[in-house]
Design an enzyme around this catalytic site. Structure first.
Site, PDB file in Angstrom:
ATOM      1  N   GLU A   1       0.837  -1.209   0.000  1.00  0.00           N
ATOM      2  CA  GLU A   1       0.000   0.000   0.000  1.00  0.00           C
ATOM      3  C   GLU A   1       0.871   1.258   0.000  1.00  0.00           C
ATOM      4  O   GLU A   1       0.553   2.249  -0.654  1.00  0.00           O
ATOM      5  CB  GLU A   1      -0.937  -0.013   1.219  1.00  0.00           C
ATOM      6  CG  GLU A   1      -2.015  -1.092   1.098  1.00  0.00           C
ATOM      7  CD  GLU A   1      -2.922  -1.149   2.321  1.00  0.00           C
ATOM      8  OE1 GLU A   1      -2.396  -1.416   3.414  1.00  0.00           O
ATOM      9  OE2 GLU A   1      -4.128  -0.923   2.189  1.00  0.00           O
TER      10      GLU A   1
ATOM     11  N   GLU B   1      -3.786  -9.430   3.998  1.00  0.00           N
ATOM     12  CA  GLU B   1      -4.576  -9.104   5.204  1.00  0.00           C
ATOM     13  C   GLU B   1      -5.698 -10.093   5.466  1.00  0.00           C
ATOM     14  O   GLU B   1      -6.064 -10.354   6.612  1.00  0.00           O
ATOM     15  CB  GLU B   1      -5.161  -7.690   5.091  1.00  0.00           C
ATOM     16  CG  GLU B   1      -4.166  -6.571   5.315  1.00  0.00           C
ATOM     17  CD  GLU B   1      -3.339  -6.227   4.097  1.00  0.00           C
ATOM     18  OE1 GLU B   1      -3.373  -6.984   3.093  1.00  0.00           O
ATOM     19  OE2 GLU B   1      -2.639  -5.202   4.137  1.00  0.00           O
TER      20      GLU B   1
END
Ligand code: NAI
Length: 708
Positions: free
Chosen positions: A112, A132
């Site tokens: 990210e 995640e």
């Protein structure tokens, strides 16, 4: 070399030739802890304010870019500012171009971070990902909004829903430049900087890319929405991952980010997220054994012997050949040896047919395997693993022979699943070198390795085996000696109650349905049929004196085996099977056997609720786990969880049986155990007495994870 303008514990910044170089070095994995987040923001702001810097290059001094969030912060969120999205916002809105140099793995928040930069460079051998979902959550720092703006919707969905690492070469939309290998990165960055300067220092914020939902994308989301629940059975987060990616198409960027944050929080609040994060730490904690001598050094394992080339021996040997360690297999008779080796060869050939191995790899692995019928050939091995029949006299004979021929310092291990390791060790003159290495079937596939510490096993032998587990890609968990060790000892009440429930009127399919709905890959009756009902029968035969006080103990299973119904291998067990099929078919004649046995024992059959089935099967298993903890057979409750997830397919979204108990609350578990103890006649008195550790922790309002 330009001087460092910032030189903190985690970040350095230098400026030269128009370039501000920010290098991350928060060992070991550049986890995006508060310190690193602050470090990045400060460095970026410094570079933005300094006229000498026209371009900012964000790189890592470690072999990877960043492994993502610092998960240890999840448990205490009181001091999190600046949050990662704030850091990424500063980077994305920077008025100077920011280039991310993704030199190695970038996972989760690490990817990210790279996505918030304006340009990205990597090399073709690298992989990145957003894992995640494995922690029961979704990427919460813009990953679900930025990734779809750079790759096709399907790629973004696959990466976010499966969490799988993806080769950089499949992400050409993400990476502006992909050099062949890591050594070419430096030149690549220089060229990239020049180009960016020449083309007018354009910043290209990903957030400014517009996304349109065309018909094919609509159809794709429909397909994912419908398919995800079936594909990721029982897991909560994958469905939310789909929703978050869809928001990238439906909403402007800023609103999409808000939606992502809401969905992230919804996931974060679930017991699944707690369970999966617990398991993440449990797995890592399993390899840390407290109390071993600091000076004990792991021994070198360069050559291994396996005694017995049967079901387990063959699988065990493959583990070593797979990682390049030569193995010699010993059998009493040449025919048995030839048979064992030919089964291994055909296993490897099957993998080659499925494209999992090349022919050359098959040959290399087979070349590492040799066979003998002569103990004299074991004089140079560093480790022997015995996997002969489960009979004490045979084991003792084998260990006696090994003691005579093996060199000093060789580790002598047994794969016994039930026998007393200390007694086996006594049949040698070197009990300190004896240990249990309890593999699970199929031994070349199952990740769990129970490492059984005998009363005399030396610390360096334990250290060697813990290290060895990693090198053969297993998860090693250290346990103590008792009947069945941790895993099989706890599975005993599980199987016992399943059988007793059938006697009381439940059907195998009801029991199996309840357990699969809970998240087990299969229910106890299907599992029994697959393993062979005769295996459990033989274990019971060897322990009749311990179960004689309960005439109902697995009687239906006993009758079925006596009728030759040993399971899948013969087409009938607790279920029927059509030839060549593994699909269990309910069989009324099994219920008839249960009815007759219930009548004989004076047990009234009745309708049993799903909740009772769940409690009666799982709570005694947990209760046994409590005893195991108290006796020190397992040193921490999370070790039991690791054993159950990797050895028995306990759903990871429950975190393992002990974490599940902590989530339910130990008071509830104790109350329900007590309820059955008091209200379930003789059977309750026999098997439902709450463990004293369970009592103690429940009284104090504590959980298993508090027990050290
Ligand atoms: P198996 O019957 O398939 O293989 C045993 C092999 O040992 C046979 O090939 C036999 O010829 C050989 N053997 C017997 N006595 C010998 C001796 N004195 N010297 C050399 N070879 C000898 O049995 P399996 O299932 O592989 O089990 C082996 C051990 O692994 C047992 O202790 C069992 O409890 C344990 N185990 C079995 C599991 C399973 O699921 N099958 C799981 C975990 C442990």
């Amino acid at each position: 070399m330009a001087p460092n303008l910032i030189d903190s514990e985690v970040v350095t910044l230098s400026i030269s030739d128009n370039v501000a170089k920010i290098a991350l070095h928060s060992a070991p994995v550049n986890a995006l802890s508060k310190a690193l987040r602050v470090g990045i923001i400060d460095a970026v702001k410094y570079a933005l304010a300094n006229d000498a810097a026209k371009v900012i290059v964000l790189s890592s001094q470690l072999p990877l870019f960043s492994a993502g969030a610092d998960i240890s912060e999840f448990s205490d969120t009181s001091d999190m500012q600046p949050m990662l999205p704030d850091v990424l916002d500063v980077i994305e809105r920077a008025n100077k171009p920011v280039i991310a140099v993704v030199n190695g793995n970038a996972f989760g928040g690490g990817l990210e971070l790279a996505l918030s930069c304006h340009y990205r460079i990597s090399h073709s051998k690298n992989k990145v990902g957003l894992p995640e979902v494995h922690l029961g959550i979704l990427p919460g720092a813009g990953g679900t909004q930025r990734l779809p703006r750079l790759v096709e919707a399907k790629t973004a969905l696959d990466m976010i829903v499966t969490g799988a690492p993806t080769p950089v070469t499949r992400l050409r939309g993400v990476f502006d430049v992909i050099v062949d290998d890591v050594t070419q990165l430096e030149n690549g960055v220089t060229e990239m900087v020049d180009k960016v300067i020449q083309s007018g220092l354009e910043t290209k914020p990903v957030c400014e890319i517009d996304l349109n939902m065309d018909d094919s994308t609509i159809a794709l989301f429909e397909q994912y929405e419908q398919g995800v629940a079936a594909k990721t059975k029982g897991f909560f987060a994958p469905g939310h991952c789909v929703k978050a990616v869809k928001a990238a198409y439906e909403l402007p960027f800023a609103e999409g980010l808000k939606r992502e944050a809401e969905l992230f929080m919804e996931c974060m609040k679930t017991s699944q997220a707690r369970a999966q994060q617990h398991f993440f730490f449990a797995e890592r904690a399993a390899s840390h054994v407290e109390g071993l001598s600091r000076t004990a050094q792991a021994r070198d394992i360069k050559k291994v012997a396996v005694i017995g080339a049967g079901t387990m021996g063959g699988g065990i040997a493959m583990n070593f050949a797979n990682v390049g360690i030569p193995v010699v297999m010993l059998e009493m008779k040449q025919e048995a040896l030839d048979k064992g080796l030919s089964i291994i060869a055909s296993n490897y050939q099957n993998s080659a047919k499925k494209g999992k191995l090349t022919q050359q790899q098959v040959e290399e692995r087979m070349a590492l395997l040799s066979g003998t019928t002569d103990y004299g050939d074991l004089s140079d091995v560093d480790l022997v693993i015995e996997a002969v029949f489960e009979k004490m006299s045979v084991k003792k004979e084998v260990f006696g022979a090994l003691d005579k021929v093996c060199k000093q310092g060789a580790i002598l291990a047994s794969n016994t699943s039930t026998l007393d390791l200390n007694e086996i060790a006594q049949s040698t003159s070197r009990p300190e070198d004896v240990i249990g290495l309890h593999f699970f079937s199929p031994a070349n596939v199952m990740k769990l390795l129970e490492i059984v510490r005998g009363e005399k096993t030396s610390d360096d032998v334990i250290k060697t085996c813990m290290k060895l587990a990693k090198s053969i890609r297993k998860v090693g968990v250290l346990v103590g000696v008792c009947f069945g060790f941790v895993g099989n000892r706890m599975i005993e009440p599980y199987g016992r109650e399943a059988n007793r429930l059938m006697l009381e009127g439940a059907t195998p399919e009801q029991v199996d349905r309840v357990l699969t709905k809970f998240g087990m890959p299969m229910g106890p009756f299907t599992m029994g049929d697959m393993a062979g009902q005769d295996i459990g029968y033989f274990v019971r035969e060897s322990r009749r004196e311990f179960i004689a006080h309960d005439p109902s103990y697995c009687v239906v299973a006993d009758r079925l085996v006596e009728q030759g119904r040993v399971g899948l291998k013969c087409g009938k067990g607790a279920y029927l099977y059509e030839k060549g099929s593994r699909k269990p078919i309910p069989d009324p004649s099994v219920l008839e056997v249960a009815k007759q046995e219930a009548e004989r024992l004076g047990i009234e059959q009745r309708e049993i609720s799903d909740q009772e089935i769940l409690e009666r099967i799982l709570y005694p298993l947990i209760n046994e786990g409590a005893d195991i903890l108290q006796e020190g057979i397992a040193t921490k409750s999370s070790d039991i969880d690791v054993i159950y997830v990797y050895g028995y397919g306990f759903p990871v979204f429950r975190g393992g049986p002990m974490k599940y108990a902590d989530e339910v609350g130990l008071k509830t578990i104790r109350e329900r155990m007590q309820f059955y103890y008091e209200n379930h006649g003789e059977h309750g008195k026999n098997w439902f007495k709450p463990s004293s550790l369970l009592e103690e922790l429940a009284n104090k309002g504590k959980s298993f994870s508090d027990f050290k």
